[in-house]
Enzyme design. Structure first.
Site, short mmCIF file in Angstrom:
data_model
loop_
_atom_site.label_atom_id
_atom_site.label_comp_id
_atom_site.label_asym_id
_atom_site.label_seq_id
_atom_site.Cartn_x
_atom_site.Cartn_y
_atom_site.Cartn_z
CE LYS A 254 -2.04 -1.04 3.90
NZ LYS A 254 -1.29 -2.28 4.20
NE ARG B 183 6.40 -0.22 10.11
CZ ARG B 183 5.30 -0.19 9.36
NH1 ARG B 183 5.29 0.50 8.24
NH2 ARG B 183 4.21 -0.83 9.72
NE ARG C 121 2.16 -4.85 11.17
CZ ARG C 121 3.15 -4.59 10.33
NH1 ARG C 121 4.38 -4.97 10.60
NH2 ARG C 121 2.92 -3.93 9.22
NE ARG D 139 7.88 -2.30 6.25
CZ ARG D 139 6.57 -2.18 6.40
NH1 ARG D 139 5.86 -1.59 5.47
NH2 ARG D 139 5.97 -2.66 7.47
NE ARG E 185 -4.37 -1.42 10.09
CZ ARG E 185 -3.31 -0.95 9.42
NH1 ARG E 185 -3.34 0.21 8.84
NH2 ARG E 185 -2.23 -1.68 9.36
P1 AP5 Z 1 4.96 -1.49 1.84
O1 AP5 Z 1 4.61 -0.72 0.62
O2 AP5 Z 1 5.65 -0.80 2.95
O3 AP5 Z 1 3.67 -2.29 2.34
P2 AP5 Z 1 2.40 -1.78 3.16
O4 AP5 Z 1 1.20 -2.47 2.64
O5 AP5 Z 1 2.37 -0.28 3.21
O6 AP5 Z 1 2.79 -2.40 4.56
P3 AP5 Z 1 2.67 -1.86 6.04
O7 AP5 Z 1 3.34 -2.89 6.91
O8 AP5 Z 1 3.20 -0.45 6.18
O9 AP5 Z 1 1.18 -1.88 6.27
P4 AP5 Z 1 0.44 -1.87 7.55
O10 AP5 Z 1 -0.91 -1.61 7.06
O11 AP5 Z 1 0.58 -3.05 8.43
O12 AP5 Z 1 1.19 -0.72 8.41
P5 AP5 Z 1 0.75 0.73 8.83
O13 AP5 Z 1 1.94 1.57 8.80
O14 AP5 Z 1 -0.48 1.16 8.12
O15 AP5 Z 1 5.85 -2.75 1.36
C1 AP5 Z 1 6.38 -3.68 2.31
C2 AP5 Z 1 7.77 -4.15 1.80
O16 AP5 Z 1 7.60 -4.88 0.58
C3 AP5 Z 1 8.75 -3.00 1.47
O17 AP5 Z 1 10.05 -3.42 1.80
C4 AP5 Z 1 8.61 -2.81 -0.04
O18 AP5 Z 1 9.81 -2.32 -0.60
C5 AP5 Z 1 8.27 -4.23 -0.52
N1 AP5 Z 1 7.35 -4.27 -1.66
C6 AP5 Z 1 6.25 -3.49 -1.86
N2 AP5 Z 1 5.61 -3.85 -2.98
C7 AP5 Z 1 6.31 -4.90 -3.49
C8 AP5 Z 1 6.13 -5.73 -4.65
N3 AP5 Z 1 5.13 -5.55 -5.51
N4 AP5 Z 1 7.03 -6.72 -4.87
C9 AP5 Z 1 8.07 -6.93 -4.01
N5 AP5 Z 1 8.29 -6.16 -2.91
C10 AP5 Z 1 7.42 -5.17 -2.66
O19 AP5 Z 1 0.28 0.48 10.33
C11 AP5 Z 1 1.20 0.18 11.37
C12 AP5 Z 1 0.46 0.12 12.70
O20 AP5 Z 1 -0.14 1.40 12.98
C13 AP5 Z 1 -0.72 -0.85 12.76
O21 AP5 Z 1 -0.32 -2.17 13.08
C14 AP5 Z 1 -1.57 -0.22 13.87
O22 AP5 Z 1 -1.02 -0.47 15.14
C15 AP5 Z 1 -1.41 1.27 13.60
N6 AP5 Z 1 -2.45 1.74 12.66
C16 AP5 Z 1 -2.24 2.27 11.41
N7 AP5 Z 1 -3.41 2.60 10.84
C17 AP5 Z 1 -4.38 2.28 11.74
C18 AP5 Z 1 -5.79 2.36 11.71
N8 AP5 Z 1 -6.47 2.83 10.63
N9 AP5 Z 1 -6.48 1.90 12.80
C19 AP5 Z 1 -5.84 1.43 13.88
N10 AP5 Z 1 -4.50 1.32 13.98
C20 AP5 Z 1 -3.77 1.75 12.90
#
Ligand code: AP5
Length: 219
Positions: free
Chosen positions: A13, A157, A168, A127, A88
């Site tokens: 994402k 991270r 997660r 990552r 979410r």
């Molecule tokens: P990346 O693009 O970083 O993936 P992502 O989907 O953004 O993954 P996240 O782990 O950031 O998502 P998340 O939803 O768990 O975390 P968030 O920060 O929102 O890609 C991942 C890796 O793969 C990278 O190394 C990239 O280079 C590689 N990659 C990407 N695309 C690729 C491809 N096509 N092929 C190969 N490699 C690829 O949330 C973190 C925490 O915050 C949550 O756990 C929660 O505690 C809190 N939080 C955030 N939002 C909320 C909410 N709305 N409600 C409640 N708590 C929340």
């Protein structure tokens, strides 16, 4: 253009939203990035959020909904936005529907990035995020320990530790997967096979999103 980008942790994402931001000239609004910013600044919200985030749990809905509404009312959202990591939970999804109607910001496109669990684990363990400019890379693509953009130190991270990733994924299946169904009932969703290389995912997204109008005022 207002886009909601849904997908499991590690589905790509953040990677795709950063590219869409450049493509359409609209802000990338990531609840995870906002929360990490609050933690870095040592705010009260950041101190509270860190406890849930480091454990792989979700931050409570009321904190997230207030944070998102404040962000959607910022002037840079006039031409549209890309939501990443929100909604979410079903409570957040209904909150988004109510809020967008109230503030006159309709969702134009919903996207789901589909990816298998083994791919998620492999991606998140590799990552690395720049401690200075937040650029995201993967050890698979770059063997260096410095950021390719600013030379800052690349770090794992805290919530990408394997045990936390497993938590997660469970939280995603229990609380976020039902949001996909709600969106599928409400919108004609764009579903992308996100295990492909990043460029192929971007191209598939671009083709699907091109059928939407991109009015200058984002209405
Ligand atoms: P990346 O693009 O970083 O993936 P992502 O989907 O953004 O993954 P996240 O782990 O950031 O998502 P998340 O939803 O768990 O975390 P968030 O920060 O929102 O890609 C991942 C890796 O793969 C990278 O190394 C990239 O280079 C590689 N990659 C990407 N695309 C690729 C491809 N096509 N092929 C190969 N490699 C690829 O949330 C973190 C925490 O915050 C949550 O756990 C929660 O505690 C809190 N939080 C955030 N939002 C909320 C909410 N709305 N409600 C409640 N708590 C929340």
């Amino acid at each position: 253009m207002r886009i909601v980008l849904l997908g499991a942790p590690g589905s790509g994402k953040g990677t795709q939203a950063a590219l869409l931001k450049e493509m359409y000239g609209i802000p990338h609004i990531s609840t995870g990035d906002i929360l990490r910013g609050e933690i870095a600044q040592g705010t009260e919200l950041g101190r509270k959020a860190a406890v849930w985030m480091n454990a792989g749990a979700l931050v409570p809905d009321e904190l997230i909904l207030g944070m998102i509404e404040a962000r959607l009312l910022q002037p840079d959202t006039k031409r549209g936005w890309i939501l990443d990591g929100f909604p979410r939970t079903l409570v957040q999804a209904h909150g988004l529907f109510e809020m967008t109607e109230r503030i006159g910001q309709r969702v134009d496109a919903g996207v789901i990035l589909n990816v298998d669990e083994d791919v998620i684990v492999e991606r998140l363990s590799g990552r690395r995020t720049c401690g200075q400019c937040q650029t995201v890379t993967n050890v698979r693509d770059s063997a260096t320990e410095s950021c390719p953009v600013c030379g800052g130190r690349l770090v794992l991270r805290p919530d990408d530790e394997p045990e936390v990733v497993r938590r997660r994924i469970r939280v995603f299946e229990d609380q976020t997967r039902p949001v996909f169904e709600l969106f599928r009932r409400r919108y004609e969703m764009i579903e992308i096979e996100a295990s492909q290389p990043p460029e192929a995912v971007t191209e598939a997204l671009r083709k699907s999103l091109d059928r939407y109008d991109h009015p200058e005022d984002g209405s």
